[in-house]
Design a protein around this motif. Structure first.
Motif, PDB file in Angstrom:
ATOM      1  N   PHE A  35      44.617 -31.208   6.270  1.00  0.00           N
ATOM      2  CA  PHE A  35      43.293 -30.595   6.430  1.00  0.00           C
ATOM      3  C   PHE A  35      42.597 -30.463   5.073  1.00  0.00           C
ATOM      4  O   PHE A  35      41.401 -30.796   4.932  1.00  0.00           O
ATOM      5  CB  PHE A  35      43.434 -29.213   7.080  1.00  0.00           C
ATOM      6  N   ILE A  36      43.341 -29.997   4.069  1.00  0.00           N
ATOM      7  CA  ILE A  36      42.753 -29.781   2.731  1.00  0.00           C
ATOM      8  C   ILE A  36      42.246 -31.088   2.129  1.00  0.00           C
ATOM      9  O   ILE A  36      41.198 -31.127   1.487  1.00  0.00           O
ATOM     10  CB  ILE A  36      43.790 -29.091   1.808  1.00  0.00           C
ATOM     11  N   HIS A  37      42.976 -32.175   2.357  1.00  0.00           N
ATOM     12  CA  HIS A  37      42.578 -33.448   1.749  1.00  0.00           C
ATOM     13  C   HIS A  37      41.549 -34.222   2.578  1.00  0.00           C
ATOM     14  O   HIS A  37      40.747 -34.972   2.016  1.00  0.00           O
ATOM     15  CB  HIS A  37      43.817 -34.322   1.501  1.00  0.00           C
ATOM     16  N   ASN A  38      41.567 -34.031   3.899  1.00  0.00           N
ATOM     17  CA  ASN A  38      40.713 -34.872   4.757  1.00  0.00           C
ATOM     18  C   ASN A  38      39.464 -34.181   5.297  1.00  0.00           C
ATOM     19  O   ASN A  38      38.450 -34.841   5.533  1.00  0.00           O
ATOM     20  CB  ASN A  38      41.532 -35.405   5.946  1.00  0.00           C
ATOM     21  N   THR A  39      39.526 -32.874   5.514  1.00  0.00           N
ATOM     22  CA  THR A  39      38.405 -32.161   6.155  1.00  0.00           C
ATOM     23  C   THR A  39      37.721 -31.174   5.218  1.00  0.00           C
ATOM     24  O   THR A  39      36.491 -31.063   5.191  1.00  0.00           O
ATOM     25  CB  THR A  39      38.909 -31.410   7.410  1.00  0.00           C
ATOM     26  N   LEU A  40      38.527 -30.463   4.438  1.00  0.00           N
ATOM     27  CA  LEU A  40      37.966 -29.428   3.563  1.00  0.00           C
ATOM     28  C   LEU A  40      36.946 -29.951   2.552  1.00  0.00           C
ATOM     29  O   LEU A  40      35.948 -29.260   2.287  1.00  0.00           O
ATOM     30  CB  LEU A  40      39.107 -28.688   2.847  1.00  0.00           C
ATOM     31  N   PRO A  41      37.134 -31.144   1.959  1.00  0.00           N
ATOM     32  CA  PRO A  41      36.168 -31.589   0.945  1.00  0.00           C
ATOM     33  C   PRO A  41      34.708 -31.553   1.410  1.00  0.00           C
ATOM     34  O   PRO A  41      33.824 -31.137   0.655  1.00  0.00           O
ATOM     35  CB  PRO A  41      36.628 -33.015   0.631  1.00  0.00           C
ATOM     36  N   ASP A  42      34.442 -31.959   2.655  1.00  0.00           N
ATOM     37  CA  ASP A  42      33.059 -31.942   3.150  1.00  0.00           C
ATOM     38  C   ASP A  42      32.535 -30.507   3.297  1.00  0.00           C
ATOM     39  O   ASP A  42      31.336 -30.251   3.125  1.00  0.00           O
ATOM     40  CB  ASP A  42      32.964 -32.666   4.494  1.00  0.00           C
ATOM     41  N   ILE A  43      33.433 -29.591   3.633  1.00  0.00           N
ATOM     42  CA  ILE A  43      33.040 -28.177   3.743  1.00  0.00           C
ATOM     43  C   ILE A  43      32.694 -27.649   2.349  1.00  0.00           C
ATOM     44  O   ILE A  43      31.683 -26.970   2.150  1.00  0.00           O
ATOM     45  CB  ILE A  43      34.180 -27.350   4.387  1.00  0.00           C
ATOM     46  N   LEU A  44      33.542 -27.973   1.366  1.00  0.00           N
ATOM     47  CA  LEU A  44      33.319 -27.492  -0.001  1.00  0.00           C
ATOM     48  C   LEU A  44      32.071 -28.101  -0.626  1.00  0.00           C
ATOM     49  O   LEU A  44      31.421 -27.479  -1.472  1.00  0.00           O
ATOM     50  CB  LEU A  44      34.540 -27.813  -0.873  1.00  0.00           C
ATOM     51  N   ALA A  45      31.723 -29.320  -0.195  1.00  0.00           N
ATOM     52  CA  ALA A  45      30.536 -29.987  -0.758  1.00  0.00           C
ATOM     53  C   ALA A  45      29.264 -29.195  -0.480  1.00  0.00           C
ATOM     54  O   ALA A  45      28.276 -29.295  -1.225  1.00  0.00           O
ATOM     55  CB  ALA A  45      30.427 -31.396  -0.184  1.00  0.00           C
ATOM     56  N   SER A  46      29.285 -28.382   0.591  1.00  0.00           N
ATOM     57  CA  SER A  46      28.049 -27.703   1.022  1.00  0.00           C
ATOM     58  C   SER A  46      27.834 -26.346   0.355  1.00  0.00           C
ATOM     59  O   SER A  46      26.846 -25.674   0.625  1.00  0.00           O
ATOM     60  CB  SER A  46      28.087 -27.515   2.538  1.00  0.00           C
ATOM     61  N   ILE A  47      28.779 -25.909  -0.508  1.00  0.00           N
ATOM     62  CA  ILE A  47      28.631 -24.576  -1.108  1.00  0.00           C
ATOM     63  C   ILE A  47      28.058 -24.682  -2.522  1.00  0.00           C
ATOM     64  O   ILE A  47      28.004 -25.751  -3.107  1.00  0.00           O
ATOM     65  CB  ILE A  47      29.985 -23.820  -1.142  1.00  0.00           C
ATOM     66  N   GLY A  48      27.634 -23.549  -3.035  1.00  0.00           N
ATOM     67  CA  GLY A  48      27.284 -23.461  -4.453  1.00  0.00           C
ATOM     68  C   GLY A  48      25.828 -23.584  -4.802  1.00  0.00           C
ATOM     69  O   GLY A  48      25.394 -23.080  -5.834  1.00  0.00           O
ATOM     70  N   GLY A  49      25.058 -24.299  -3.984  1.00  0.00           N
ATOM     71  CA  GLY A  49      23.620 -24.405  -4.218  1.00  0.00           C
ATOM     72  C   GLY A  49      23.251 -24.948  -5.592  1.00  0.00           C
ATOM     73  O   GLY A  49      22.216 -24.593  -6.155  1.00  0.00           O
ATOM     74  N   GLY A  50      24.111 -25.792  -6.166  1.00  0.00           N
ATOM     75  CA  GLY A  50      23.794 -26.393  -7.461  1.00  0.00           C
ATOM     76  C   GLY A  50      24.012 -25.484  -8.656  1.00  0.00           C
ATOM     77  O   GLY A  50      23.649 -25.835  -9.789  1.00  0.00           O
ATOM     78  N   ARG A  51      24.622 -24.302  -8.452  1.00  0.00           N
ATOM     79  CA  ARG A  51      24.853 -23.382  -9.574  1.00  0.00           C
ATOM     80  C   ARG A  51      25.972 -23.886 -10.483  1.00  0.00           C
ATOM     81  O   ARG A  51      26.827 -24.666 -10.069  1.00  0.00           O
ATOM     82  CB  ARG A  51      25.187 -21.982  -9.052  1.00  0.00           C
ATOM     83  N   SER A  52      25.982 -23.391 -11.729  1.00  0.00           N
ATOM     84  CA  SER A  52      26.948 -23.887 -12.722  1.00  0.00           C
ATOM     85  C   SER A  52      28.294 -23.169 -12.641  1.00  0.00           C
ATOM     86  O   SER A  52      29.272 -23.605 -13.241  1.00  0.00           O
ATOM     87  CB  SER A  52      26.383 -23.742 -14.133  1.00  0.00           C
ATOM     88  N   VAL A  53      28.343 -22.041 -11.912  1.00  0.00           N
ATOM     89  CA  VAL A  53      29.606 -21.301 -11.730  1.00  0.00           C
ATOM     90  C   VAL A  53      29.789 -21.010 -10.243  1.00  0.00           C
ATOM     91  O   VAL A  53      28.859 -20.542  -9.585  1.00  0.00           O
ATOM     92  CB  VAL A  53      29.614 -19.961 -12.514  1.00  0.00           C
ATOM     93  N   LEU A  54      30.972 -21.314  -9.730  1.00  0.00           N
ATOM     94  CA  LEU A  54      31.309 -21.009  -8.336  1.00  0.00           C
ATOM     95  C   LEU A  54      32.277 -19.833  -8.292  1.00  0.00           C
ATOM     96  O   LEU A  54      33.237 -19.786  -9.063  1.00  0.00           O
ATOM     97  CB  LEU A  54      31.954 -22.221  -7.659  1.00  0.00           C
ATOM     98  N   ASN A  55      32.011 -18.896  -7.397  1.00  0.00           N
ATOM     99  CA  ASN A  55      32.895 -17.743  -7.210  1.00  0.00           C
ATOM    100  C   ASN A  55      33.791 -17.980  -6.008  1.00  0.00           C
ATOM    101  O   ASN A  55      33.315 -18.139  -4.878  1.00  0.00           O
ATOM    102  CB  ASN A  55      32.064 -16.472  -6.999  1.00  0.00           C
ATOM    103  N   VAL A  56      35.096 -17.993  -6.262  1.00  0.00           N
ATOM    104  CA  VAL A  56      36.098 -18.295  -5.235  1.00  0.00           C
ATOM    105  C   VAL A  56      37.067 -17.126  -5.147  1.00  0.00           C
ATOM    106  O   VAL A  56      37.358 -16.464  -6.152  1.00  0.00           O
ATOM    107  CB  VAL A  56      36.857 -19.602  -5.590  1.00  0.00           C
TER     108      VAL A  56
END
Length: 292
Positions: A35-56
């Motif tokens: 799941f992490i390698h095949n599905t999660l990347p597309d989910i992660l691509a949609s976060i952050g709004g172009g900001r320079s720091v991501l809070n995880v």
């Protein structure tokens, strides 16, 4: 009525031993990694709004192996972004292992780790007292809602920390899995502690639906070989039975009738199938990706 047992999590060395055996006998980590390698990347691509720091934030991160896999996928999708990573984990032993992993892992210079040695509820209390106003882009809670008093309230609190395009990722056993059948049948006898323990994605989806909260769901197919559970006195079988029932030394302490009923259900087609003479338990998981 409270069951006359000690819960497995009260005996940490035995819990760890049974958990390690469970991982060895099940395909749980493999299906999560898929799941992490095949599905999660597309989910992660949609976060952050172009900001320079991501809070995880990782809640109940354990020794960090799954966390670091997800952070690697995040870096692939956002290669020029720095990451502030809050780690929430109550176990000294697990935090030590996580920190050791970080110290020997290359390519983590872009991540700032903040270590919170506390439970989810202690973290919630501290966060509300400090009121930092910080919003999170990605929060994950993997196999940890069994250890809180009120899973719905816990989900609500952490969801409230999400930024507008943030995601809350929850992984639990599926309500349709063997665990779901076992817990729904023996909830009164086995699920008796102060923690939620017997929660599945079924209960979480019902809560989210009742609140009108948007989410996506993904089924992760997983199984576990429990053959030795049916051999009286087998040490590995007894550890697996402890893990399945979450009861310390279930085989020794359960009344004979309850023991027989539990073993009969574990062998039943609702929970397991027979493959080449082995008893294979339905260990299916479900991922819920919750929106703000």
């Amino acid at each position: 009525m409270a069951a006359p047992f000690k819960t497995l999590v009260e005996d940490y060395p035995r819990y760890l031993k049974s958990f390690e055996l469970f991982l060895e006998r099940s395909s749980e980590h493999q299906c999560m990694q898929d799941f992490i390698h095949n599905t999660l990347p597309d989910i992660l691509a949609s976060i952050g709004g172009g900001r320079s720091v991501l809070n995880v934030m990782g809640v109940g991160s354990g020794a960090g192996d799954i966390d670091l896999e997800m952070l690697a996928q995040l870096h692939l999708k956002h290669p020029h972004v720095k990451v502030d990573n809050e780690v929430v984990e109550p176990s000294n032993d697990m935090l030590y292992k996580y920190k050791a992993r970080v110290s020997t892992s290359p390519d983590l210079a872009h991540i700032n780790f903040t270590w919170n040695k506390m439970t989810a509820s202690e973290f919630e209390k501290q966060w509300q007292e400090k009121k930092p106003g910080k919003k999170m882009d990605f929060i994950h809670m993997i196999q940890m809602l069994y250890y809180v008093k009120d899973p719905s309230a816990t989900v609500s609190f952490f969801r409230s920390l999400l930024d507008k395009d943030g995601k809350l990722l929850i992984i639990l056993v599926s309500g349709e899995s063997g665990w779901g059948k076992l817990w729904s049948t023996f909830r009164e006898q086995l699920c008796y502690t102060e923690i939620s323990q017997c929660v599945t994605t079924g209960e979480i989806k019902s809560f989210l639906d009742s609140e009108g909260v948007p989410y996506r769901k993904y089924e992760l197919l997983s199984q576990m070989d429990i053959t030795e559970c049916f051999t009286e006195g087998d040490q590995e079988g007894e550890l697996l039975l402890d893990f399945l029932t979450e009861v310390k030394e279930f085989s020794k302490n359960a009344p004979e009738r309850l023991k027989k009923e539990v073993l009969d259900l574990l062998r039943h087609p609702d929970c397991s199938k027979e493959v080449d003479g082995r008893i294979v338990f339905n260990n299916n998981l479900e991922v819920l990706v919750v929106e703000p």
